[in-house]
Design a protein around this motif. Structure first.
Motif, PDB file in Angstrom:
ATOM      1  N   UNK A 201       0.593 -11.658  -5.299  1.00  0.00           N
ATOM      2  CA  UNK A 201       2.027 -11.526  -5.008  1.00  0.00           C
ATOM      3  C   UNK A 201       2.525 -10.122  -5.317  1.00  0.00           C
ATOM      4  N   UNK A 202       1.731  -9.145  -4.889  1.00  0.00           N
ATOM      5  CA  UNK A 202       2.066  -7.764  -5.214  1.00  0.00           C
ATOM      6  C   UNK A 202       3.044  -7.190  -4.183  1.00  0.00           C
ATOM      7  N   UNK A 203       4.298  -7.455  -4.412  1.00  0.00           N
ATOM      8  CA  UNK A 203       5.361  -6.855  -3.604  1.00  0.00           C
ATOM      9  C   UNK A 203       5.435  -5.384  -4.002  1.00  0.00           C
ATOM     10  N   UNK A 204       6.151  -4.559  -3.251  1.00  0.00           N
ATOM     11  CA  UNK A 204       6.298  -3.157  -3.664  1.00  0.00           C
ATOM     12  C   UNK A 204       6.837  -3.033  -5.101  1.00  0.00           C
TER      13      UNK A 204
ATOM     14  N   UNK B 251       2.878  -2.762 -11.944  1.00  0.00           N
ATOM     15  CA  UNK B 251       1.452  -2.716 -12.274  1.00  0.00           C
ATOM     16  C   UNK B 251       1.013  -1.285 -12.568  1.00  0.00           C
ATOM     17  N   UNK B 252       1.473  -0.360 -11.742  1.00  0.00           N
ATOM     18  CA  UNK B 252       1.090   1.049 -11.965  1.00  0.00           C
ATOM     19  C   UNK B 252       1.632   1.524 -13.308  1.00  0.00           C
TER      20      UNK B 252
ATOM     21  N   UNK C 251       0.836  -1.204   0.000  1.00  0.00           N
ATOM     22  CA  UNK C 251       0.000   0.000   0.000  1.00  0.00           C
ATOM     23  C   UNK C 251       0.874   1.259   0.000  1.00  0.00           C
ATOM     24  N   UNK C 252       1.900   1.236   0.842  1.00  0.00           N
ATOM     25  CA  UNK C 252       2.808   2.389   0.957  1.00  0.00           C
ATOM     26  C   UNK C 252       3.491   2.629  -0.399  1.00  0.00           C
TER      27      UNK C 252
END
Ligand code: FES
Length: 125
Positions: free
Chosen positions: A95-98, A104-105, A49-50
């Motif tokens: 598996x959305x690591x930073x 993705x963005x 999220x951060x």
């Protein structure tokens, strides 16, 4: 759209519709939902999220809302996020690591290309 099978499902649809209206009123063209259930948090969803919020600021993206949700029921692929852009089928990523969040963005939000190797599900959760 598939048949509504329970009151809970109906309430979820209503909630979703209200959120979409709110988003449109606020001039947003979509949203990123970060699953913040206990197992999501244990898997690092807070860092995800951060990273999302920071990268969106860095890239000056202000027409996408970032919201949190409870459990999406996908423990084994946490952290998970859903990307829902106006007029498109929502995509759930796992598996959305930073680092993956930035990918993705960059790809989905900015270039309009789905990051297929991270897709867990398409359509409503
Ligand atoms: S407990 Fe909800 S996804 Fe794991």
């Amino acid at each position: 759209m598939s048949k509504v099978k329970s009151l809970e499902e109906l309430m979820k649809i209503k909630e979703q519709a209200l959120q979409n209206i709110k988003m449109r009123e606020a001039g947003k063209r979509g949203k990123i939902v970060v699953a913040m259930g206990t197992c999501g948090i244990a898997a690092g969803a807070k860092d995800t999220l951060k990273a999302i919020v920071e990268y969106m600021n860095e890239m000056k993206i202000d027409d996408i809302a970032v919201v949190q949700s409870g459990c999406m029921g996908l423990c084994e692929v946490e952290p998970t996020i859903e990307v829902a852009l106006e007029g498109q089928e929502p995509v759930v990523y796992g598996n959305v690591t930073p680092e993956n969040a930035k990918r993705i963005i960059q790809s989905h939000i900015l270039e309009g290309k789905v990051v297929s190797d991270l897709v867990v599900k398409r359509g409503e959760v």
